[in-house]
Enzyme design. Structure first.
Site: not given
Length: 780
Positions: A415-416, A418, A493, A576
């Protein structure tokens, strides 16, 4: 102690019995508005675990139940002309009337005063005449109503209609039947509770119920309709009634269970949908817990009641959550009408998350073997993939999945996540090691952290970007490593932080905390609404701003081609920029980009279309979507997201990465294992588009469950991959699946790991065999 119990159902009677056994000096009176032989419904269900609890509390009652129950270990799912059987479940059915007779007799034998046909009204006086007043008076509890300001009950009337019938059909299993006619789909929950008699609950949606004219039906009309509909299943046997009216199930919860010396138990304080067969179990376990609390040496009755409430609420809430997930599955069975019977059976069995792929593998290895073979054959047919022969199929998580010309080797997605660890958006060694290690760790697809399309689009100064050639070259170094050293595919992404931009690094100030004004940059949003009250207020975007942002997304897409990515994921989630256009809580525009869902989607779809136009046609695109805002009535709903997914599919989107929330501080998420998977399931079935499930997916078992049951096509794991970059390779060893690629440099470690896992399995099997032999000796 003087105890008054209102309600002579299983909860009230069992509590009276246990308290009287604990102290024969207790003066216990049970008041019941009905006659002793009045009862509703037909059978009740208990698990092996519950039966063992009864044995520990009162052996005589437990034995009487065992002497009268009908036992089974199998569950049958009947659909599409097939019967799929799963074994190893261990439940018993018992006539509700017989259970009440057993408890009534035991109470009378112990000296409990039973007052039937005794309608109590003045509960305030009643509680002052005793030390303890117990409200065990069911769903329509008058005790609860008397002090509703204290108990603060909520009642959620569910959407399906059901009728509780019986039948003379003898059943050897717990049986679920799915049958459709011109009016719609009906389902049956059926089980034998004594020789020659079975419970036969018929359930359907309100819309189907009305189309069938059952909203006007008498009991006789209902019997005639259902006997015709289920004729081939009833095999000439009749349906029976017992005040069998069509009704709607209420999910009841109470914030408080105690008022001074008054306590609620059973259906008066909570309900659990009949699809998990735990209503009577919960009620009698309440009685057990309350009796223990009252005999635990607390200084006052009130202290004992508080201890009971504190201890019991958590356990009940867990089971109620499982019941809620289960009932919601049955409310949406139309979604699964195109499932093959074996997948429908797995979806049904795993619906509440209490039973999983691995749990079923332990209960019934043959059933899971059948699942593995079926899923491998289905995958080979749909994906054009070459898989192992049917005799040795992979577990579902190790089957490939194809989107356009991209085929991922298995269903595990990194999964993305950060990392906030770069400067000027430029991927660095940390980025390479973070993503590269997980690629060689066996995952089928790697998705980068949210990569920003412009410097002013970043969340923090530590976020990665893709707005210049230098960044593209840095990313190319990473994609080349992934492609050259693993079988993984890698996606980027792309996103814009919007009103959540210009914030501190999480370890420097916390998530989403604004930078000091002197360090911040201007942020944009559809409407000038700050995320936190103390956050920077974004500037409402003009059409010129939209053009610039759209063009930045397009430029980043072109750079993603140069960088060598296999797929692009566009960030429509988590509050976002594009997400804030979609949610009604963050978009308050009055122009053509605000108001209706169609208008709110206008700009996000414009961005997607512009990106799709320049992204190679043979490469897939996905969208990360917050399926709900977790703000009921006002926020984005799952129905909205299904509509969004349908539009995305029409615009050339191949995959929806289904998350939820993080769009507003008003959100009240409902966390738990795989807690966002139902959203991926709904979108996959209703919109007909591939989905990624994400959110508290932590084990290979859960991945297998989700994929094989058709709830999602891929599973994204974040924190498990932080703890173990080689999650997928380790899972393959656990399943002794050798059809997964290891880096040649690591082959020695691979061989050792498989040997260790094999030894562990042999030791576990030996221990299990020894335990079974000892149990047989004990029985003899």
């Amino acid at each position: 102690m003087r105890v008054s119990i209102v309600g002579a159902g299983p909860a009230g009677l069992y509590l009276a019995l246990l308290m009287k056994k604990a102290d024969a000096g207790h003066q216990i009176t049970v008041y019941e508005r009905n006659q002793p032989d009045d009862t509703f419904g037909f059978g009740v269900v208990f698990s092996d675990e519950t039966l063992n609890q009864f044995l520990a509390e009162d052996a005589e009652t437990a034995q009487a139940i065992r002497d009268n129950f009908a036992y089974w270990q199998e569950i049958d799912v009947v659909a599409g002309g097939e019967t799929i059987r799963s074994g190893g479940h261990g439940f018993c059915g018992l006539a509700r009337k017989k259970l009440l007779q057993i408890l009534q007799a035991r109470c009378a034998a112990e000296g409990v005063v039973l007052k039937f046909h005794s309608e109590q009204q003045d509960f305030e006086s009643l509680r002052h005449d005793c030390d303890l007043l117990v409200g065990a008076d069911g769903i329509n509890s008058l005790v609860r109503e008397t002090w509703k300001q204290t108990f603060r009950p909520s009642m959620d009337w569910r959407r399906n209609k059901f009728v509780w019938l019986g039948t003379s059909l003898p059943l050897d299993t717990f049986t679920f039947i799915f049958e459709a006619n011109q009016h719609g789909l009906f389902q049956v929950h059926a089980y034998r509770f004594e020789d020659g008699l079975s419970t036969f609950i018929v359930e359907t949606t309100e819309e189907t119920w009305k189309r069938a004219g059952l909203d006007q039906a008498t009991e006789a009309d209902t019997i005639a309709y259902c006997e015709t509909l289920f004729a081939k299943h009833l095999k000439g046997h009749k349906l029976l009634t017992n005040r069998s009216i069509w009704r709607t199930f209420p999910t009841i919860k109470c914030e408080r269970w105690v008022h001074d010396n008054v306590v609620l138990i059973g259906d008066a304080v909570h309900t659990a949908h009949f699809s998990i067969g735990s209503g009577t179990k919960l009620a009698m376990e309440d009685a057990i817990a309350l009796n223990r609390a009252l005999n635990a040496g607390h200084p006052t009755v009130q202290a004992a009641l508080k201890a009971f409430e504190d201890a019991r609420q958590t356990e009940v809430s867990i089971l109620q959550h499982a019941a809620q997930v289960s009932l919601e599955w049955f409310e949406h069975t139309d979604r699964y009408r195109n499932f093959e019977p074996i997948q429908l059976a797995l979806s049904l069995l795993s619906r509440s998350k209490r039973i999983t792929y691995e749990n079923l593998r332990l209960r019934d290895p043959a059933f899971i073997g059948q699942i593995d073979r079926w899923f491998a054959e289905k995958t080979a047919k749909e994906q054009g993939a070459m898989l192992a022969k049917a005799g040795n199929p992979p577990p579902p998580m190790f089957t490939p999945f194809r989107l356009r010309n991209m085929t991922v080797a298995n269903r595990v997605v990194v999964s993305p996540m950060c990392q906030y660890s770069v400067e000027d958006g430029l991927p660095n060694d940390w980025t390479l090691v973070h993503l590269g290690s997980r690629a060689i760790g066996g995952a089928g697809l790697i998705i980068t952290e949210m990569t920003n399309i412009a410097a002013e689009a970043r969340i923090t100064r530590g976020c990665t970007g893709l707005w210049n050639e230098e960044q593209a070259r840095a990313w190319r170094r990473i994609t080349d490593f992934v492609h050259g050293n693993s079988t993984a595919k890698i996606a980027v992404q792309l996103g814009h932080a919007g009103r959540k931009g210009a914030t501190t690094l999480p370890w420097a100030g916390g998530y989403d905390k604004p930078l000091p004004p002197a360090e911040a940059w201007e942020i944009l949003a559809p409407s000038p609404l700050p995320y936190f009250p103390e956050s920077q207020t974004p500037r409402a975007m003009t059409r010129a701003d939209m053009n610039a942002v759209r063009d930045d997304f397009v430029a980043a897409t072109k750079l993603a081609i140069t960088a060598g990515f296999d797929m692009i994921e566009v960030h429509f989630a988590h509050g976002y920029l594009l997400s804030t256009f979609i949610s009604p809580l963050t978009n308050q525009r009055t122009d053509e980009y605000g108001g209706s869902l169609e208008n709110r989607l206008r700009f996000p779809l414009e961005v997607f279309d512009a990106m799709r136009a320049v992204w190679p046609a043979d490469r897939p695109m996905s969208v990360r979507l917050s399926a709900v805002d977790w703000v009921p009535e006002r926020g984005l709903s799952i129905e909205d997201s299904i509509a969004i997914a349908k539009l995305l599919k029409a615009h050339g989107c191949d995959l929806v990465d289904v998350s939820a929330g993080q769009t507003t501080t008003e959100a009240k998420p409902q966390y738990g294992r795989m807690f966002q998977t139902p959203f991926a399931d709904a979108i996959r079935q209703e919109a007909g588009i591939a989905t990624i499930a994400v959110g508290a997916i932590t084990t290979a078992d859960q991945v297998n469950t989700i994929v094989a049951s058709g709830r999602a096509d891929l599973c994204a794991l974040a924190r498990p991959h932080l703890a173990d970059p080689y999650f997928t390779l380790h899972a393959a060893a656990d399943y002794d699946w050798r059809g997964i690629a290891w880096p040649k440099q690591y082959e020695a470690g691979r061989d050792q790991l498989y040997q260790l896992r094999m030894r562990e399995r042999e030791e576990a099997q030996a221990a299990d065999s020894f335990a079974k032999q000892r149990a047989r000796r004990d029985e003899i």
